[in-house]
Design a protein around this motif. Structure first.
Motif, short mmCIF file in Angstrom:
data_model
loop_
_atom_site.label_atom_id
_atom_site.label_comp_id
_atom_site.label_asym_id
_atom_site.label_seq_id
_atom_site.Cartn_x
_atom_site.Cartn_y
_atom_site.Cartn_z
N LEU A 50 0.84 -1.19 0.00
CA LEU A 50 0.00 0.00 0.00
C LEU A 50 0.88 1.24 0.00
CD1 LEU A 50 -2.73 1.53 0.41
CD2 LEU A 50 -2.33 1.31 2.86
N TRP A 51 0.68 2.04 -1.03
CA TRP A 51 1.37 3.35 -1.10
C TRP A 51 0.35 4.43 -0.80
CZ3 TRP A 51 6.17 5.19 -1.18
CH2 TRP A 51 7.21 4.35 -1.57
N ASN A 52 0.70 5.24 0.18
CA ASN A 52 -0.23 6.24 0.67
C ASN A 52 0.42 7.62 0.64
OD1 ASN A 52 -2.90 6.03 1.64
ND2 ASN A 52 -2.20 6.74 3.65
N ASN A 53 -0.37 8.61 0.32
CA ASN A 53 0.15 9.98 0.36
C ASN A 53 -0.50 10.71 1.53
OD1 ASN A 53 -0.64 13.04 -0.88
ND2 ASN A 53 1.50 12.44 -0.89
N THR A 58 -4.73 7.12 -0.74
CA THR A 58 -4.11 6.04 -1.47
C THR A 58 -3.58 6.47 -2.83
OG1 THR A 58 -5.58 4.49 -0.41
CG2 THR A 58 -4.47 3.70 -2.39
N VAL A 59 -2.33 6.08 -3.10
CA VAL A 59 -1.76 6.33 -4.42
C VAL A 59 -1.94 5.08 -5.26
CG1 VAL A 59 0.33 6.87 -5.70
CG2 VAL A 59 -0.03 7.89 -3.46
N TRP A 60 -1.47 3.97 -4.67
CA TRP A 60 -1.57 2.69 -5.38
C TRP A 60 -1.58 1.58 -4.34
CZ3 TRP A 60 2.08 -1.36 -5.63
CH2 TRP A 60 1.81 -2.35 -6.61
N ARG A 61 -2.31 0.53 -4.65
CA ARG A 61 -2.45 -0.55 -3.68
C ARG A 61 -2.53 -1.86 -4.43
NH1 ARG A 61 -7.92 -0.15 -1.37
NH2 ARG A 61 -8.50 -2.31 -1.81
N LYS A 62 -1.85 -2.88 -3.86
CA LYS A 62 -1.98 -4.21 -4.44
C LYS A 62 -2.29 -5.17 -3.30
CE LYS A 62 0.64 -7.51 -7.22
NZ LYS A 62 1.10 -8.43 -6.18
N ASP A 63 -3.41 -5.84 -3.42
CA ASP A 63 -3.83 -6.77 -2.35
C ASP A 63 -3.11 -8.09 -2.50
OD1 ASP A 63 -5.41 -4.78 -1.44
OD2 ASP A 63 -7.28 -5.57 -2.34
N LYS A 64 -3.26 -8.94 -1.46
CA LYS A 64 -2.62 -10.26 -1.49
C LYS A 64 -3.09 -11.09 -2.68
CE LYS A 64 -0.58 -11.90 2.72
NZ LYS A 64 -0.80 -11.03 3.92
N ASN A 65 -4.33 -10.88 -3.06
CA ASN A 65 -4.89 -11.65 -4.18
C ASN A 65 -4.46 -11.12 -5.55
OD1 ASN A 65 -6.43 -9.34 -4.48
ND2 ASN A 65 -8.27 -10.26 -3.58
N TYR A 69 -5.27 -1.18 -7.21
CA TYR A 69 -6.15 -0.01 -7.17
C TYR A 69 -5.29 1.24 -7.28
CZ TYR A 69 -9.37 -3.39 -5.09
OH TYR A 69 -10.12 -4.50 -4.86
N TRP A 70 -5.75 2.21 -7.99
CA TRP A 70 -5.05 3.51 -8.06
C TRP A 70 -5.91 4.60 -7.45
CZ3 TRP A 70 -3.81 0.02 -11.92
CH2 TRP A 70 -2.43 -0.07 -12.27
N GLY A 71 -5.30 5.51 -6.79
CA GLY A 71 -6.03 6.69 -6.32
C GLY A 71 -6.47 7.50 -7.52
N SER A 72 -7.57 8.24 -7.38
CA SER A 72 -8.18 8.89 -8.55
C SER A 72 -7.20 9.80 -9.30
CB SER A 72 -9.41 9.68 -8.11
OG SER A 72 -9.02 10.63 -7.15
N SER A 73 -6.35 10.53 -8.58
CA SER A 73 -5.49 11.49 -9.29
C SER A 73 -4.17 10.87 -9.75
CB SER A 73 -5.23 12.69 -8.39
OG SER A 73 -4.62 12.28 -7.20
N TRP A 74 -4.00 9.56 -9.60
CA TRP A 74 -2.70 8.94 -9.91
C TRP A 74 -2.74 7.91 -11.02
CZ3 TRP A 74 1.21 11.17 -7.28
CH2 TRP A 74 0.91 11.85 -6.11
N THR A 75 -3.94 7.65 -11.55
CA THR A 75 -4.14 6.56 -12.50
C THR A 75 -3.06 6.51 -13.58
OG1 THR A 75 -6.38 7.39 -12.31
CG2 THR A 75 -6.09 5.35 -13.53
N LEU A 92 8.02 3.02 -5.89
CA LEU A 92 6.93 3.64 -6.64
C LEU A 92 7.50 4.68 -7.59
CD1 LEU A 92 3.73 3.97 -6.76
CD2 LEU A 92 4.07 5.91 -5.22
N GLN A 93 7.05 4.61 -8.83
CA GLN A 93 7.48 5.61 -9.82
C GLN A 93 6.35 6.61 -10.03
OE1 GLN A 93 8.57 3.66 -13.44
NE2 GLN A 93 10.39 2.68 -12.53
N LEU A 94 6.69 7.88 -9.91
CA LEU A 94 5.70 8.92 -10.17
C LEU A 94 6.21 9.75 -11.34
CD1 LEU A 94 4.90 10.25 -6.58
CD2 LEU A 94 3.56 8.65 -7.94
N ASN A 95 5.40 9.81 -12.38
CA ASN A 95 5.82 10.56 -13.57
C ASN A 95 5.29 11.99 -13.53
OD1 ASN A 95 7.24 8.45 -14.81
ND2 ASN A 95 5.29 7.54 -15.44
N ASP A 96 6.03 12.86 -14.18
CA ASP A 96 5.61 14.24 -14.37
C ASP A 96 5.14 14.89 -13.06
OD1 ASP A 96 5.16 16.51 -15.79
OD2 ASP A 96 3.26 15.85 -16.69
N VAL A 97 6.02 14.86 -12.07
CA VAL A 97 5.63 15.36 -10.75
C VAL A 97 5.44 16.87 -10.77
CG1 VAL A 97 6.64 13.50 -9.38
CG2 VAL A 97 8.06 15.47 -10.02
N THR A 98 4.51 17.33 -9.91
CA THR A 98 4.27 18.77 -9.79
C THR A 98 4.56 19.18 -8.35
OG1 THR A 98 2.00 18.47 -9.08
CG2 THR A 98 2.39 18.64 -11.47
#
Ligand SMILES: *[C@@H]1O[C@H](CO)[C@@H](O)[C@H](O)[C@H]1NC(C)=O
Ligand SMILES: *[C@@H]1O[C@H](CO)[C@@H](O)[C@H](O)[C@H]1NC(C)=O
Length: 467
Positions: A50-53, A58-65, A69-75, A92-98
């Motif tokens: 789980l990557w959280n800001n 949530t930025v991005w999340r991967k469950d055990k299964n 999931y992506w956070g709405s502004s990070w898709t 975690l790679q974030l492109n075109d950061v502001t």
């Protein structure tokens, strides 16, 4: 029981302590940021990540299964490369950061060896120039913004990879060639450094790009004296003039070189006012000024024309040898000279042989091998500045004999002339002497003639009186 409590307390303290260990990551606005997160496990079972800001959730999340999931502004901007998972790397790679992306991020990995959490502070650095393209001579500010502000640390500047002495986050300057180029802001925080850059271009005269730039040329060749304004900039009263030497502060225009051709005045407004020198003479050296008025402001840029020539001299003792000297009107940038012999083979292809270093070249005896084109290349600190070529005429071998016979003839002619002159003088002298002697002999005779005529006249008059 008590000791268990104590141990638990120590463990929680250690974990809490570990959690407080922030990792700073710098990223330039607009670039890609990589936020590290490691979790070592030999298990083949994939952990949950789980990557959280701090602000945006949530930025991005991967469950055990395996579901993601992506956070709405990070898709589109967040990515966690699966290829690295095997090595326990969940960066975690974030492109075109502001700037808004700056802040705290949490990585939480839940696997068979328990939970690890890492805290990363993403520090965004942004350099901006205002106004984006300033007019030459106007105010410009270059600013370095760091987000989050709490992590600003120290600031230092580099201009074109050279330190620019200020620690302020906003630099105010007058737009000029001096401050044109690549501005880099180096931010230091807790011993780490991050940097961001921006390019400052100044509207005005773009060619020559800096004042008093030296242009090298050789006698007899053609050269273009640049005078180019920024695209879309049409100056009033554009001019390219030669300045009188010594008038460094007065800048009085001088007579233009004979082969000077100004750009033809066209009906369309133009930003190129370069001129051409068709056939450079040694005297054309000096300072030239490109100028024009833009928005009421007089813009100027000076350039220095350096002319090279080769002086050829023959030492009086050795008639067949030639000494070539590489002459430049300004040698302040020259560090080395090199002489090369240009050889044309039967097929017409040129090849050069580097012969000698130094300003002068002595050709002991001009022969078939060393006659022809000799080029003097002159070098500055950064490499070759220019070259000048001289043609050494054929003198040795067959033509050598001819030229020596020619010179023998000349001496013969000169000797004969002198002899004739002496003879003439002797003749004149002899004639004069002869004349003088004749006059001396003539005078008594003349006297008697005058005497007899006057006597005769007197006698006649006496006779008339008697009558
Ligand atoms: C001239 O050109 C021919 C054919 O292209 C080549 O065989 C010969 O070697 C050349 N000669 C020289 C002196 O370069
Ligand atoms: C002299 O300079 C010109 C222009 O830079 C170059 O093309 C030429 O090859 C040079 N000649 C020699 C012999 O270095």
């Amino acid at each position: 029981m008590l000791s268990e409590c104590f141990i638990f307390g120590v463990i929680t303290f250690l974990i809490a302590g570990a959690q407080c260990q922030d990792t700073e990551v710098f990223a330039e606005a607009g670039s890609q940021a990589v936020l590290p997160c490691k979790y070592s496990s030999k298990s083949t079972v994939a952990p949950a990540i789980l990557w959280n800001n701090g602000n945006k959730g949530t930025v991005w999340r991967k469950d055990k299964n395996g579901l993601q999931y992506w956070g709405s502004s990070w898709t589109h901007r967040a990515r966690c490369p699966h290829s690295q998972f095997e090595r326990g790397d969940f960066s975690l790679q974030l492109n075109d950061v502001t700037e808004q992306d700056g802040g705290i991020y949490l990585c939480r990995v839940v696997g068979d060896r328990g939970v690890t959490e890492s805290r990363i502070v993403l520090i965004i650095i942004k350099v901006s120039v205002s106004p984006v393209v300033p007019m030459s001579g106007s105010d410009v500010s270059i600013s370095c913004k760091v987000t989050p502000e709490s992590h600003r640390g120290t600031v230092r500047w580099m201009l074109n990879n050279r330190p620019f002495g200020t620690a302020k986050s906003v630099v105010n300057e007058k737009a000029s060639a001096r401050v044109t180029g690549n501005w880099t802001c180096v931010v230091g925080y807790k011993g780490k450094e991050g940097r961001a850059s921006a390019t400052l271009t100044v509207k005005g005269i773009i060619h020559p790009s800096k004042d008093y730039a030296k242009l090298y040329t050789a006698v007899g060749s053609a050269i273009t004296l640049p005078c180019v304004f920024s695209p879309g900039l049409f100056p009033v009263k554009p001019a390219l003039e030669k300045l009188k030497p010594g008038s460094l502060f007065l800048h009085t225009p001088d007579r233009l070189p004979a082969s000077f051709i100004a750009s033809s005045p066209s009906s369309q407004p133009t930003s190129d006012h370069s001129a051409t020198l068709n056939e450079v003479e040694f005297e054309d050296q000096g300072t030239y000024r490109c100028s024009g008025v833009v928005k009421g402001q007089w813009l100027t840029r000076n350039m220095q024309l350096v002319v090279a020539k080769i002086d050829s001299s023959t030492p009086s003792k050795k008639r067949d040898s030639v000494t070539l000297t590489c002459q430049l009107t300004d040698t302040s940038e020259v560090v080395d000279y090199e002489w090369v012999h240009v050889v044309h083979d039967i097929n017409g292809t040129q090849s050069v042989e580097s012969i000698q270093k130094g300003k002068t070249l002595s050709l002991g005896k001009v022969s078939e091998e060393n006659q022809g084109e000799w080029t003097c290349r002159f070098y500055g600190q950064q490499g070759m500045l220019g070259n000048v070529t001289h043609h050494v005429p054929m003198m040795g071998g067959l033509s050598g004999k001819k030229s020596s016979s020619v010179s023998n003839n000349t001496t013969a002619v000169v000797g004969l002339s002198i002899l004739l002159l002496v003879l003439l003088l002797v003749l004149v002298k002899m004639y004069l002497n002869h004349q003088r002697r004749k006059r001396i002999l003539q005078y008594p005779a003349l006297e008697t003639i005058v005497h007899t005529t006057s006597n005769e006249r007197e006698e006649r008059e006496r006779n008339r009186e008697k009558k």
